[in-house]
Design a protein around this motif. Structure first.
Motif, PDB file in Angstrom:
ATOM      1  N   LYS A 198       0.819  -1.231   0.000  1.00 39.98           N
ATOM      2  CA  LYS A 198       0.000   0.000   0.000  1.00 39.98           C
ATOM      3  C   LYS A 198       0.846   1.272   0.000  1.00 39.98           C
ATOM      4  O   LYS A 198       0.298   2.379   0.035  1.00 39.98           O
ATOM      5  CB  LYS A 198      -0.928   0.012   1.222  1.00 39.98           C
ATOM      6  N   GLY A 230      -0.041   4.653  -1.555  1.00 39.29           N
ATOM      7  CA  GLY A 230      -1.315   5.284  -1.205  1.00 39.29           C
ATOM      8  C   GLY A 230      -2.198   5.501  -2.423  1.00 39.29           C
ATOM      9  O   GLY A 230      -2.268   4.655  -3.322  1.00 39.29           O
ATOM     10  N   VAL A 274       1.455   6.776   1.558  1.00 37.00           N
ATOM     11  CA  VAL A 274       0.225   6.223   2.137  1.00 37.00           C
ATOM     12  C   VAL A 274      -0.131   6.902   3.462  1.00 37.00           C
ATOM     13  O   VAL A 274      -1.315   7.023   3.803  1.00 37.00           O
ATOM     14  CB  VAL A 274       0.339   4.686   2.312  1.00 37.00           C
ATOM     15  N   SER A 305      -2.242  -2.207   8.416  1.00 39.90           N
ATOM     16  CA  SER A 305      -3.536  -1.555   8.609  1.00 39.90           C
ATOM     17  C   SER A 305      -4.219  -2.145   9.842  1.00 39.90           C
ATOM     18  O   SER A 305      -3.867  -3.236  10.307  1.00 39.90           O
ATOM     19  CB  SER A 305      -4.427  -1.815   7.393  1.00 39.90           C
TER      20      SER A 305
END
Ligand SMILES: [Zn+2]
Ligand SMILES: [Zn+2]
Length: 278
Positions: free
Chosen positions: A167, A170, A209, A215
């Motif tokens: 990720k 972003g 990100v 996360s």
């Protein structure tokens, strides 16, 4: 207890030299920064691809241009400092035996296992960007977390680095449309089976990100799987030691995590999670 195990003594710039950054003065800068941040356990984990010996594992052009230092000289240098001795080692599919040989020949306190590449393309390196060309997000995310699962299951590593690194860019790269937990699932299953520690890294807060790795959804699945956590900044400069640890501690607190992993000679124990000073 606060730890910072995943850190680098020199920046990721090909033109930096070991002689300039592997010095007592530079280590002192990291130690002073750790003290100021209330970090009690500090260790260095230089990238394996910086070392000539890594070319036994993989001959990617990026590794060929970077693999210049001597791994044993690095180990000797770190052993002469108060830092714990670690290494950040990529998981290279098919090179498991050679990776084990390289790691077992040295007395590391811990080994941080990473996935930066999918095939020959990198998830976090602009020169080898996996998103160039087709870059189908479902395919990229699926393959990334399958590699992460293999990395965990290999048994080669103590800590699984920046677990959702895919990720990193972003909103500048497409996201899969389906629930991201679908992609996490195989990696979390492998984490549960292997017992590897999952890194909470504040490095993502310094990247496009702008989030911690992993996360919240990934971390919740790890907790359900009874995985332990390790805490690091992935600092490449002294001022990044303990970077944004208030955010990381708050994150772990909010998830009900009360202990973090401490390593010595590749043995792990759990210590109460501390709070950031200042
Ligand atoms: Zn990394
Ligand atoms: Zn790193």
């Amino acid at each position: 207890m606060l730890t910072d195990y995943h850190l680098h003594l020199r920046p990721d710039d090909e033109n930096t030299t070991a002689e300039r950054f592997f010095t007592a003065e530079n280590v002192d800068r990291y130690l002073a920064a750790a003290e100021a941040a209330g970090v009690e356990e500090l260790g260095v984990s230089e990238h394996v691809y910086r070392f000539q010996q890594a070319l036994d594992l993989w001959r990617h052009p990026l590794w060929e241009s970077n693999g210049q230092d001597d791994l044993d000289a690095y180990c000797d240098f770190v052993r002469g400092t108060p830092l714990k001795l670690g290494i950040e080692c990529d998981f290279i599919p098919g090179a498991e035996d050679r990776t084990a040989t390289l790691l077992e020949a040295r007395d590391f306190d811990y080994v941080v296992g990473s996935v930066h590449f999918i095939g020959d393309e990198a998830v976090d390196h602009p020169g080898w960007d996996v998103w160039e060309g087709s870059g189908d997000p479902d395919e990229v995310w699926r393959r990334y977390f399958e590699s992460l699962a293999e990395c965990a299951r290999s048994g080669l590593f103590d800590i699984l680095a920046h677990p959702d690194l895919v990720k990193v860019w972003g909103g500048t790269r497409p996201l899969p449309e389906r629930d991201l937990r679908f992609f996490y699932e195989p990696a979390v299953a492998a984490i549960a089976e292997s017992g590897i520690a999952v890194e909470v890294s504040t490095a993502g807060l310094r990247k496009p990100v702008g989030e911690l790795y992993p996360s919240r959804g990934f971390a919740e699945m790890c907790i359900e799987a009874s995985a332990p956590f390790a805490l690091s900044s992935d600092a490449h400069l002294p001022e990044q030691v303990g970077f944004a640890y208030d955010r990381a501690v708050e994150f772990l607190d909010s998830l009900g995590v009360e202990e973090i992993c401490v390593f010595e000679q590749r043995q792990r124990h759990l210590a109460p999670l501390g709070s950031r000073v200042g």
